[in-house]
Design a protein around this motif. Structure first.
Motif, short mmCIF file in Angstrom:
data_model
loop_
_atom_site.label_atom_id
_atom_site.label_comp_id
_atom_site.label_asym_id
_atom_site.label_seq_id
_atom_site.Cartn_x
_atom_site.Cartn_y
_atom_site.Cartn_z
N GLU A 22 0.82 -1.21 0.00
CA GLU A 22 0.00 0.00 0.00
C GLU A 22 0.86 1.26 0.00
O GLU A 22 0.55 2.23 -0.70
CB GLU A 22 -0.94 -0.01 1.21
N VAL A 23 1.94 1.25 0.80
CA VAL A 23 2.83 2.41 0.83
C VAL A 23 3.54 2.56 -0.51
O VAL A 23 3.67 3.68 -1.04
CB VAL A 23 3.86 2.29 1.98
N LYS A 24 4.01 1.45 -1.08
CA LYS A 24 4.68 1.51 -2.38
C LYS A 24 3.73 2.02 -3.46
O LYS A 24 4.13 2.82 -4.32
CB LYS A 24 5.24 0.12 -2.75
N THR A 25 2.48 1.59 -3.41
CA THR A 25 1.50 2.06 -4.39
C THR A 25 1.26 3.56 -4.25
O THR A 25 1.17 4.29 -5.25
CB THR A 25 0.18 1.29 -4.21
N ALA A 26 1.16 4.02 -3.00
CA ALA A 26 0.94 5.45 -2.76
C ALA A 26 2.13 6.28 -3.25
O ALA A 26 1.95 7.35 -3.85
CB ALA A 26 0.71 5.69 -1.27
N LEU A 27 3.36 5.79 -3.02
CA LEU A 27 4.54 6.50 -3.49
C LEU A 27 4.59 6.55 -5.02
O LEU A 27 4.95 7.58 -5.61
CB LEU A 27 5.80 5.85 -2.93
N LYS A 28 4.24 5.43 -5.67
CA LYS A 28 4.22 5.40 -7.14
C LYS A 28 3.19 6.38 -7.70
O LYS A 28 3.43 7.05 -8.70
CB LYS A 28 3.92 3.99 -7.64
N THR A 29 2.05 6.47 -7.02
CA THR A 29 1.01 7.41 -7.45
C THR A 29 1.50 8.84 -7.37
O THR A 29 1.26 9.66 -8.27
CB THR A 29 -0.25 7.23 -6.59
N ILE A 30 2.21 9.16 -6.29
CA ILE A 30 2.76 10.52 -6.13
C ILE A 30 3.78 10.82 -7.22
O ILE A 30 3.78 11.91 -7.81
CB ILE A 30 3.40 10.67 -4.73
N LEU A 31 4.64 9.85 -7.51
CA LEU A 31 5.65 10.05 -8.56
C LEU A 31 4.99 10.20 -9.93
O LEU A 31 5.46 10.98 -10.77
CB LEU A 31 6.63 8.87 -8.56
N HIS A 32 3.91 9.47 -10.18
CA HIS A 32 3.18 9.61 -11.44
C HIS A 32 2.59 11.02 -11.56
O HIS A 32 2.66 11.65 -12.62
CB HIS A 32 2.05 8.58 -11.53
N ARG A 33 2.01 11.50 -10.46
CA ARG A 33 1.40 12.83 -10.49
C ARG A 33 2.42 13.93 -10.74
O ARG A 33 2.12 14.92 -11.40
CB ARG A 33 0.68 13.09 -9.16
N THR A 34 3.61 13.77 -10.17
CA THR A 34 4.64 14.79 -10.32
C THR A 34 5.44 14.63 -11.61
O THR A 34 6.32 15.46 -11.89
CB THR A 34 5.59 14.76 -9.11
N GLY A 35 5.17 13.53 -12.34
CA GLY A 35 5.86 13.33 -13.61
C GLY A 35 7.24 12.73 -13.51
O GLY A 35 7.96 12.66 -14.51
N HIS A 36 7.62 12.25 -12.31
CA HIS A 36 8.94 11.65 -12.15
C HIS A 36 8.98 10.22 -12.65
O HIS A 36 10.05 9.68 -12.96
CB HIS A 36 9.38 11.70 -10.67
N VAL A 37 7.83 9.57 -12.68
CA VAL A 37 7.75 8.19 -13.19
C VAL A 37 6.62 8.13 -14.20
O VAL A 37 5.49 8.55 -13.90
CB VAL A 37 7.48 7.19 -12.04
#
Length: 312
Positions: free
Chosen positions: A294-309
């Motif tokens: 769940e934490v990894k998913t939340a971090l990936k979502t944040i990176l997607h939103r910021t355009g880093h991933v």
């Protein structure tokens, strides 16, 4: 009285890490990434918990608290150590020394209390799943978090007042890389037996009580997990609790080594303190994120939103 006041210590000299003369810059290069990773990792967890609605649960509320305390705990000692490893002044004022000792034990004791609260949270979630949301309601969670702050403040105030009500009128060289009780008491110009006994009892009692409560919680948790019929259910329950247990072992090992030895070894104490200040706060984010989808998913979502991933 005037002569005595003139001789009172107004600043201390931190002698630093023993037997490291000539390799200070190497240690600086080694330690700086640890401190940077501590800040980055704990900020990432805090942002993930705050930004993801799925993580607005008691378990992640306390995990967010742990991240705040880990950043503060590491920041009490590491910046000053890194500065003098760079060749800057080793002097620390009397007031700064008081603050360093207070916040070191304040945040350190909060971590012990917080691990105990997190164990109770896991006990409630696994042993009373149907009543979990009622027992661990937001008001109770906030009360438990505030309680850890208050208990930590009381604990640290006692140790700090006992240490600094003693007169320091002689040598001012602290044989350590920060102001801590075992390094300061030998510099006092008075009988330190009371301060030694109280600090030993205080730290020991808090550590013992918290550890016994955690042990009791996980004994009940283990019994409940073993009664789960499905293999998948048992695996998920063990996975949830294993990260917490690893973090507890990393926290309690240094406490026992440094503060609960009858005749502490200075060099061993210094090494363990460095691990506790640098490595422990850095490991907690890794322990909780690498084992938590769940934490990894939340971090990936944040990176997607910021355009880093990029979106997969």
């Amino acid at each position: 009285m005037e002569v005595k006041n003139c001789c009172m210590v107004t600043e201390f000299i931190l002698l630093g890490i023993p037997h490291t003369e000539g390799v200070e810059m190497t240690l600086f290069v080694l330690f700086l990434p640890f401190y940077a990773c501590t800040l980055l990792g704990n900020v990432s967890i805090l942002v993930a918990v705050m930004s993801s609605a799925r993580l607005h649960t008691p378990m992640y509320f306390f995990l967010g608290n742990l991240s705040v305390f880990d950043m503060g705990f590491s920041s009490v000692t590491c910046p000053k150590m890194l500065l003098y490893l760079m060749g800057l002044s080793r002097l620390i004022s009397y007031k700064d020394c008081v603050c360093q000792l207070f916040f070191f034990h304040f945040l350190g004791s909060i971590e012990c209390f917080l691990f105990t609260v997190m164990a109770y949270d896991r006990f409630t979630a696994i042993c009373y799943p149907l009543r979990y949301t009622v027992i661990m309601n937001p008001r109770i969670c906030v009360a438990l978090a505030v309680g850890t702050w208050l208990l930590g403040c009381i604990h640290s105030s006692i140790l700090t007042s006992l240490t600094f009500t003693l007169p320091y009128c002689g040598p001012n060289e602290v044989d350590h890389f920060f102001c801590d009780i075992p390094a300061l008491l030998p510099l006092a110009c008075a009988d330190t037996s009371l301060a030694q006994r109280v600090s030993f009892t205080n730290v020991g009692l808090i550590s013992l009580v918290c550890f016994l409560l955690i042990l009791l919680s996980y004994t009940r948790i283990t019994i409940s997990i073993l009664s789960i019929r499905t293999t998948e259910g048992r695996r998920r329950a063990f996975s949830t609790c294993s990260a917490h247990l690893i973090a507890i072992l990393c926290a309690y090992g240094p406490i026992i080594t440094v503060y609960l030895q009858p005749t502490p070894n200075p060099m061993l104490g210094t090494v363990v303190q460095i691990l506790m200040n640098l490595v422990g706060p850095m490991l907690n984010p890794l322990i909780y994120t690498l084992r938590n989808k769940e934490v990894k998913t939340a971090l990936k979502t944040i990176l997607h939103r910021t355009g880093h991933v990029p979106e997969s």
